[in-house]
Design an enzyme around this catalytic site. Sequence first.
Site, PDB file in Angstrom:
ATOM      1  N   LYS A  90      18.751   6.128  10.559  1.00 15.93           N
ATOM      2  CA  LYS A  90      17.706   6.638  11.408  1.00 15.93           C
ATOM      3  C   LYS A  90      16.374   6.347  10.931  1.00 15.93           C
ATOM      4  O   LYS A  90      16.070   6.574   9.644  1.00 15.93           O
ATOM      5  CB  LYS A  90      18.229   8.334  11.379  1.00 15.93           C
ATOM      6  CG  LYS A  90      17.051   8.685  12.270  1.00 15.93           C
ATOM      7  CD  LYS A  90      17.535   9.183  13.724  1.00 15.93           C
ATOM      8  CE  LYS A  90      16.617   9.310  14.857  1.00 15.93           C
ATOM      9  NZ  LYS A  90      15.786   8.347  15.307  1.00 15.93           N
ATOM     10  N   GLN A 111      12.787   7.003   3.839  1.00 17.87           N
ATOM     11  CA  GLN A 111      13.336   7.871   4.859  1.00 17.87           C
ATOM     12  C   GLN A 111      14.811   8.552   4.558  1.00 17.87           C
ATOM     13  O   GLN A 111      15.091   9.418   4.872  1.00 17.87           O
ATOM     14  CB  GLN A 111      13.692   6.813   6.183  1.00 17.87           C
ATOM     15  CG  GLN A 111      14.023   7.247   7.256  1.00 17.87           C
ATOM     16  CD  GLN A 111      12.599   7.790   8.229  1.00 17.87           C
ATOM     17  OE1 GLN A 111      11.714   6.932   8.238  1.00 17.87           O
ATOM     18  NE2 GLN A 111      12.683   8.725   8.834  1.00 17.87           N
ATOM     19  N   LYS A 114      13.607  11.487   3.024  1.00 16.77           N
ATOM     20  CA  LYS A 114      13.170  12.632   4.084  1.00 16.77           C
ATOM     21  C   LYS A 114      14.044  13.151   4.966  1.00 16.77           C
ATOM     22  O   LYS A 114      14.175  14.306   5.182  1.00 16.77           O
ATOM     23  CB  LYS A 114      12.156  11.768   5.009  1.00 16.77           C
ATOM     24  CG  LYS A 114      11.379  12.509   6.138  1.00 16.77           C
ATOM     25  CD  LYS A 114      10.851  11.446   7.089  1.00 16.77           C
ATOM     26  CE  LYS A 114       9.785  10.507   6.130  1.00 16.77           C
ATOM     27  NZ  LYS A 114       8.746   9.918   6.811  1.00 16.77           N
ATOM     28  N   LYS A 126      14.874   1.721   8.808  1.00 20.90           N
ATOM     29  CA  LYS A 126      13.432   1.463   9.331  1.00 20.90           C
ATOM     30  C   LYS A 126      13.520   0.051   9.848  1.00 20.90           C
ATOM     31  O   LYS A 126      14.140  -0.765   9.561  1.00 20.90           O
ATOM     32  CB  LYS A 126      12.433   1.470   8.107  1.00 20.90           C
ATOM     33  CG  LYS A 126      11.036   1.788   8.483  1.00 20.90           C
ATOM     34  CD  LYS A 126      10.598   3.230   8.924  1.00 20.90           C
ATOM     35  CE  LYS A 126       9.287   3.314   9.819  1.00 20.90           C
ATOM     36  NZ  LYS A 126       8.918   4.832   9.915  1.00 20.90           N
ATOM     37  N   GLY A 165       9.904   5.758  17.204  1.00 20.97           N
ATOM     38  CA  GLY A 165       8.859   5.035  17.118  1.00 20.97           C
ATOM     39  C   GLY A 165       8.277   5.076  15.806  1.00 20.97           C
ATOM     40  O   GLY A 165       8.629   5.695  14.827  1.00 20.97           O
ATOM     41  N   ASP A 166       7.007   4.442  15.585  1.00 19.28           N
ATOM     42  CA  ASP A 166       6.157   4.664  14.328  1.00 19.28           C
ATOM     43  C   ASP A 166       4.752   4.039  14.699  1.00 19.28           C
ATOM     44  O   ASP A 166       4.331   3.892  15.988  1.00 19.28           O
ATOM     45  CB  ASP A 166       6.923   3.876  13.198  1.00 19.28           C
ATOM     46  CG  ASP A 166       6.272   4.075  11.871  1.00 19.28           C
ATOM     47  OD1 ASP A 166       6.405   5.133  11.291  1.00 19.28           O
ATOM     48  OD2 ASP A 166       5.236   3.354  11.496  1.00 19.28           O
ATOM     49  N   SER A 377      13.851  14.228  16.329  1.00 24.17           N
ATOM     50  CA  SER A 377      14.579  13.282  16.642  1.00 24.17           C
ATOM     51  C   SER A 377      15.904  13.340  16.738  1.00 24.17           C
ATOM     52  O   SER A 377      16.837  13.010  17.628  1.00 24.17           O
ATOM     53  CB  SER A 377      14.332  11.777  16.133  1.00 24.17           C
ATOM     54  OG  SER A 377      13.195  11.217  16.433  1.00 24.17           O
TER      55      SER A 377
HETATM   56  P1  NDP Z   1      -0.095   5.795  15.528  1.00 23.99           P
HETATM   57  O1  NDP Z   1       0.017   3.936  15.868  1.00 23.99           O
HETATM   58  O2  NDP Z   1       0.220   6.447  16.556  1.00 23.99           O
HETATM   59  O3  NDP Z   1      -1.567   5.956  14.820  1.00 23.99           O
HETATM   60  C1  NDP Z   1      -1.860   5.236  13.533  1.00 23.99           C
HETATM   61  C2  NDP Z   1      -3.169   5.728  13.559  1.00 23.99           C
HETATM   62  O4  NDP Z   1      -3.788   5.265  12.075  1.00 23.99           O
HETATM   63  C3  NDP Z   1      -4.328   5.163  14.312  1.00 23.99           C
HETATM   64  O5  NDP Z   1      -5.486   5.999  14.642  1.00 23.99           O
HETATM   65  C4  NDP Z   1      -4.658   3.739  13.555  1.00 23.99           C
HETATM   66  O6  NDP Z   1      -5.898   3.214  14.264  1.00 23.99           O
HETATM   67  C5  NDP Z   1      -4.907   4.627  12.104  1.00 23.99           C
HETATM   68  N1  NDP Z   1      -4.955   3.408  11.260  1.00 23.99           N
HETATM   69  C6  NDP Z   1      -3.907   2.478  11.001  1.00 23.99           C
HETATM   70  N2  NDP Z   1      -4.372   2.018   9.995  1.00 23.99           N
HETATM   71  C7  NDP Z   1      -5.362   2.395   9.415  1.00 23.99           C
HETATM   72  C8  NDP Z   1      -6.145   2.088   8.507  1.00 23.99           C
HETATM   73  N3  NDP Z   1      -5.924   1.147   7.649  1.00 23.99           N
HETATM   74  N4  NDP Z   1      -7.383   2.627   8.366  1.00 23.99           N
HETATM   75  C9  NDP Z   1      -7.790   3.875   9.075  1.00 23.99           C
HETATM   76  N5  NDP Z   1      -6.904   4.030  10.098  1.00 23.99           N
HETATM   77  C10 NDP Z   1      -5.901   3.498  10.419  1.00 23.99           C
HETATM   78  O7  NDP Z   1       0.901   5.974  14.364  1.00 23.99           O
HETATM   79  P2  NDP Z   1       1.499   7.189  14.120  1.00 23.99           P
HETATM   80  O8  NDP Z   1       0.527   8.488  14.162  1.00 23.99           O
HETATM   81  O9  NDP Z   1       2.879   7.492  14.611  1.00 23.99           O
HETATM   82  O10 NDP Z   1       1.785   7.045  12.512  1.00 23.99           O
HETATM   83  C11 NDP Z   1       1.008   7.428  11.529  1.00 23.99           C
HETATM   84  C12 NDP Z   1       1.635   7.389  10.177  1.00 23.99           C
HETATM   85  O11 NDP Z   1       2.431   8.497  10.194  1.00 23.99           O
HETATM   86  C13 NDP Z   1       2.474   6.177   9.518  1.00 23.99           C
HETATM   87  O12 NDP Z   1       2.409   6.254   8.015  1.00 23.99           O
HETATM   88  C14 NDP Z   1       3.815   6.439   9.988  1.00 23.99           C
HETATM   89  O13 NDP Z   1       4.783   5.894   9.352  1.00 23.99           O
HETATM   90  C15 NDP Z   1       3.778   8.069   9.748  1.00 23.99           C
HETATM   91  N6  NDP Z   1       4.736   8.900  10.439  1.00 23.99           N
HETATM   92  C16 NDP Z   1       4.874   8.873  11.858  1.00 23.99           C
HETATM   93  C17 NDP Z   1       5.816   9.538  12.503  1.00 23.99           C
HETATM   94  C18 NDP Z   1       5.905   9.611  13.866  1.00 23.99           C
HETATM   95  O14 NDP Z   1       6.768  10.569  14.208  1.00 23.99           O
HETATM   96  N7  NDP Z   1       5.070   8.978  14.757  1.00 23.99           N
HETATM   97  C19 NDP Z   1       7.100  10.419  11.808  1.00 23.99           C
HETATM   98  C20 NDP Z   1       6.610  10.281  10.106  1.00 23.99           C
HETATM   99  C21 NDP Z   1       5.718   9.508   9.756  1.00 23.99           C
HETATM  100  P3  NDP Z   1      -6.114   2.057  14.737  1.00 23.99           P
HETATM  101  O15 NDP Z   1      -5.404   2.189  16.124  1.00 23.99           O
HETATM  102  O16 NDP Z   1      -7.545   1.478  14.703  1.00 23.99           O
HETATM  103  O17 NDP Z   1      -5.037   0.902  14.297  1.00 23.99           O
END
Ligand code: NDP
Length: 445
Positions: A90, A111, A114, A126, A165-166, A377
């Site tokens: 997962k 993961q 976690k 992943k 998603g991610d 999830s």
């Molecule tokens: P999204 O794609 O929804 O959002 C990512 C955000 O981070 C965007 O605003 C993006 O900007 C920004 N970003 C990416 N790279 C950079 C960078 N180098 N510097 C500054 N901003 C950056 O992703 P999520 O919110 O889903 O995921 C964010 C993090 O959380 C990841 O590490 C993911 O693995 C982790 N995560 C997510 C989960 C989930 O349920 N979604 C669960 C657990 C962990 P831009 O649009 O400009 O790229």
Amino acid sequence: MNSYLEKVLNEIREKNINEPEFIQAVEEVLTTIEPVVNKHNEYEKIALIERMTEPERLITFRVPYVKDDGQTVVHRGYRVQFSSLIGPYKGGLRFHPSVNQSIMKFLGFEQIFKNALTGLPIGGGKGGSDFDPKGKSDNEIMRFCQSFMTELQRHIGQDIDVPAGDIGVGEREIGYLFGQYKRIKDTYEGGVLTGKGLSYGGSLARKEATGYGLIYFMREMLNANNNSLEGKTVVISGAGNVAIYACQKAQQYGAKVIAMCDSKGYIYDKNGIDLDCIKQIKEIDRERIYKYKDKHPEAEYVENSSIWNIKCDIALPCATQNELNLNDAQILVSNGVIAVGEGANMPCTKDATEYFLANGILVAPAKAANAGGVATSAIEMSQNSMRYYMTFDEVNQKLDNIMVNIFNSCKNAAEEYNLGNNYVAGANIAAFRKLAKAMKAQGIV
Ligand code: NDP
């Protein structure tokens, strides 16, 4: 360091020389579980750590698709099925140009731990692709997702491997992936993907879960240290799924979020971030964050500068791995930060985390603090199996309870090993002990 751990770590560094993120993630875990390994000489003979750090399966595949202008483009797809020790694999799918084997393996490895902390029966995996959804039309996204799933479907199933998603994969992409899976398999396997739309098997509160869960964990951590979110200033990196809902919940608890960013720049709004405006820009218009200034000309937009230069009480890195380094940590500490909550996976470099801990800053480690997404999830999977929908409040309450339990596991493990409020080590130890027990019980596999 324990000689067995040192030997394994050296082997991992040699074998995975081109995988710095994976090595970093393994190093972080192995250096903190030493007190447990010291008590279990039997682990070496059964190669327990070697087995835990080697994926059960690593799949890569070709993903061709045709762009709107008629040009065919080829991307690389991945699925790392890291561990099925305590449940089906997962973990999310990431579509981002930076995706490579190292990043997939580090995320898959994290993961496992976690998912163990959630207390739910889910293993670790992943996947993703080096495809960049930014600037692509809806039709291009759909064709890419269909091509990706045409290959991935051979390897997944609701009792085998359940992606979600991610970064770059949200409800739109999950919808296209699910549609193609259903079409090829000719069966309604609702639980094969999570993060689905509400009209076809998604769970209420899944969208909010990672960000909300992060703040529930933060609430518990602050509480345990005689503090609270009320009145605190908060800086959040990212403006995606995790960042937006962390902001929402932090605001509900009376904190003032003053800055958020995307990969191009940050918005600093000393009056407090207008989250509806961010949601409109990011969730609906799919635009850049500087658009915030159209509605809030008084806010500052800054490009090519670290968001961590802004003075705050609480820092929530919610964008991506290694986005907060030692220099950032030093600035945050000198500006009086009291707590850091990792919403993203491995957002702090190892030396940044060590610096925070050495300076008495509370750190909510990603494996524990962002586990609310995957936990919800798993609740989505349960609803799919039961052919049932829970209300928002039911799911949210379960999520809150899970985050309280995760915090307590981290705290108790840290206390048991005299590590004070080092919840980073506490999280690793609590998860590792559970996994090690299951691994011993299941024999050499
Ligand atoms: P999204 O794609 O929804 O959002 C990512 C955000 O981070 C965007 O605003 C993006 O900007 C920004 N970003 C990416 N790279 C950079 C960078 N180098 N510097 C500054 N901003 C950056 O992703 P999520 O919110 O889903 O995921 C964010 C993090 O959380 C990841 O590490 C993911 O693995 C982790 N995560 C997510 C989960 C989930 O349920 N979604 C669960 C657990 C962990 P831009 O649009 O400009 O790229």
